[in-house]
Design an enzyme around this catalytic site. Sequence first.
Site, PDB file in Angstrom:
ATOM      1  N   HIS A 157     -11.187  16.048  -4.424  1.00  0.00           N
ATOM      2  CA  HIS A 157     -10.813  16.705  -3.172  1.00  0.00           C
ATOM      3  C   HIS A 157     -10.652  18.210  -3.386  1.00  0.00           C
ATOM      4  CE1 HIS A 157      -9.741  12.618  -1.857  1.00  0.00           C
ATOM      5  NE2 HIS A 157      -9.919  13.077  -0.634  1.00  0.00           N
ATOM      6  N   LYS A 161      -5.200  19.951  -1.613  1.00  0.00           N
ATOM      7  CA  LYS A 161      -4.642  18.621  -1.350  1.00  0.00           C
ATOM      8  C   LYS A 161      -3.377  18.412  -2.163  1.00  0.00           C
ATOM      9  CE  LYS A 161      -5.842  13.753  -0.893  1.00  0.00           C
ATOM     10  NZ  LYS A 161      -5.211  13.673   0.423  1.00  0.00           N
TER      11      LYS A 161
HETATM   12  P1  NAD Z   1      -3.012  21.312   6.209  1.00  0.00           P
HETATM   13  O1  NAD Z   1      -2.082  21.806   5.147  1.00  0.00           O
HETATM   14  O2  NAD Z   1      -4.223  22.105   6.545  1.00  0.00           O
HETATM   15  O3  NAD Z   1      -2.205  21.096   7.577  1.00  0.00           O
HETATM   16  C1  NAD Z   1      -0.902  20.562   7.599  1.00  0.00           C
HETATM   17  C2  NAD Z   1      -0.262  20.920   8.928  1.00  0.00           C
HETATM   18  O4  NAD Z   1       1.068  20.393   8.948  1.00  0.00           O
HETATM   19  C3  NAD Z   1      -0.133  22.426   9.187  1.00  0.00           C
HETATM   20  O5  NAD Z   1      -0.379  22.662  10.563  1.00  0.00           O
HETATM   21  C4  NAD Z   1       1.331  22.730   8.873  1.00  0.00           C
HETATM   22  O6  NAD Z   1       1.834  23.829   9.622  1.00  0.00           O
HETATM   23  C5  NAD Z   1       1.973  21.442   9.319  1.00  0.00           C
HETATM   24  N1  NAD Z   1       3.258  21.217   8.634  1.00  0.00           N
HETATM   25  C6  NAD Z   1       3.522  21.332   7.311  1.00  0.00           C
HETATM   26  N2  NAD Z   1       4.830  21.065   7.083  1.00  0.00           N
HETATM   27  C7  NAD Z   1       5.379  20.772   8.284  1.00  0.00           C
HETATM   28  C8  NAD Z   1       6.676  20.423   8.705  1.00  0.00           C
HETATM   29  N3  NAD Z   1       7.698  20.293   7.840  1.00  0.00           N
HETATM   30  N4  NAD Z   1       6.872  20.210  10.022  1.00  0.00           N
HETATM   31  C9  NAD Z   1       5.848  20.305  10.893  1.00  0.00           C
HETATM   32  N5  NAD Z   1       4.594  20.629  10.572  1.00  0.00           N
HETATM   33  C10 NAD Z   1       4.369  20.862   9.272  1.00  0.00           C
HETATM   34  O7  NAD Z   1      -3.405  19.829   5.753  1.00  0.00           O
HETATM   35  P2  NAD Z   1      -4.653  18.956   6.241  1.00  0.00           P
HETATM   36  O8  NAD Z   1      -5.797  19.138   5.305  1.00  0.00           O
HETATM   37  O9  NAD Z   1      -4.855  19.132   7.703  1.00  0.00           O
HETATM   38  O10 NAD Z   1      -4.092  17.483   5.949  1.00  0.00           O
HETATM   39  C11 NAD Z   1      -2.921  16.999   6.581  1.00  0.00           C
HETATM   40  C12 NAD Z   1      -2.641  15.581   6.095  1.00  0.00           C
HETATM   41  O11 NAD Z   1      -3.689  14.718   6.538  1.00  0.00           O
HETATM   42  C13 NAD Z   1      -2.585  15.434   4.580  1.00  0.00           C
HETATM   43  O12 NAD Z   1      -1.596  14.473   4.257  1.00  0.00           O
HETATM   44  C14 NAD Z   1      -3.969  14.896   4.235  1.00  0.00           C
HETATM   45  O13 NAD Z   1      -4.002  14.170   3.020  1.00  0.00           O
HETATM   46  C15 NAD Z   1      -4.204  13.998   5.418  1.00  0.00           C
HETATM   47  N6  NAD Z   1      -5.605  13.668   5.696  1.00  0.00           N
HETATM   48  C16 NAD Z   1      -5.814  12.402   6.162  1.00  0.00           C
HETATM   49  C17 NAD Z   1      -7.086  12.017   6.517  1.00  0.00           C
HETATM   50  C18 NAD Z   1      -7.289  10.628   7.090  1.00  0.00           C
HETATM   51  O14 NAD Z   1      -8.427  10.271   7.432  1.00  0.00           O
HETATM   52  N7  NAD Z   1      -6.228   9.833   7.241  1.00  0.00           N
HETATM   53  C19 NAD Z   1      -8.154  12.902   6.395  1.00  0.00           C
HETATM   54  C20 NAD Z   1      -7.909  14.192   5.922  1.00  0.00           C
HETATM   55  C21 NAD Z   1      -6.613  14.577   5.584  1.00  0.00           C
END
Ligand code: NAD
Length: 264
Positions: A157, A161
Amino acid sequence: MTREPSSARVLVSGATGRMGRRVIEEAAARDDARVVAGVSRDLSGKIDDIPVEPADEFEVVLREYDPDVLVDFSVPEASREFVADCAEANVACVVGTTGFTEDEFAEGGLAALREASERVPVLHASNFSRGVQALLRAVEGAVSDLPGYDVEVTESHHRHKRDAPSGTANAILDRIESVGEFDGRIHGREGDALREPGEIGVHARRAGGIRGEHEILLANEHEELRLTHRAGNRSAFADGALDAAGWLAGRNPGWYDFSEVVAE
Ligand code: NAD
């Protein structure tokens, strides 16, 4: 059972993140889901046409925008609180956030989400791509057909991540363990890839902008089989999460699985 409204009103948490933004973009092109608002901790970077509110005002946002379903891609500690608030407000929850701890009842586990599912429908998936659903089925078949073969799982990844091994790698490991013929032990879930013969090795790589790659290698001394999934871009996950949102809104309280969405 009451069924989904024709266009679900969606609230996106983690709205300014990589996945949150993609969910908002994809929803704009669909008629079965409409994003009414986003919440995030980081409010920098405007999102056109969608109000994005501070995460610590989540309860107010629920009252003000009256969503049918939450789509959450944030961090586990925030996700748990959002889901608990949604249970109070009768809002369905699609959770894509990964990194909840292995023991679901430990601090950091999925227990808060399970508890909420007694009051509202909740669907948590580590991977919302349909290709990975097919991969899970293929892995099950391969492990079952190849008893005694060594199994190694490698995931790669992007460098940002937070969790390792990935939620998807853990879902793959769960699926391997669920196969009756498999009698090995998993080694390396905590990131330690050294292992004894017969144990499954798990390898997590973090580099550059890799969007998500999972490979399962099965081998004995005479042959090898590799099953690989590569995410081309984040739309595969965003679309799957929106499919889940439309499917989940209006259902009875309970704990649902993305495979049920894919099966329909
Ligand atoms: P990212 O860091 O780009 O985004 C995270 C978001 O959460 C940001 O908007 C941030 O401001 C917000 N955030 C962080 N801490 C917070 C808090 N305490 N309160 C409120 N908001 C908060 O991450 P990303 O790449 O978008 O991934 C997010 C999650 O989704 C990760 O856990 C990732 O592993 C997961 N993910 C899941 C899938 C799936 O298919 N299920 C796919 C991709 C990513």
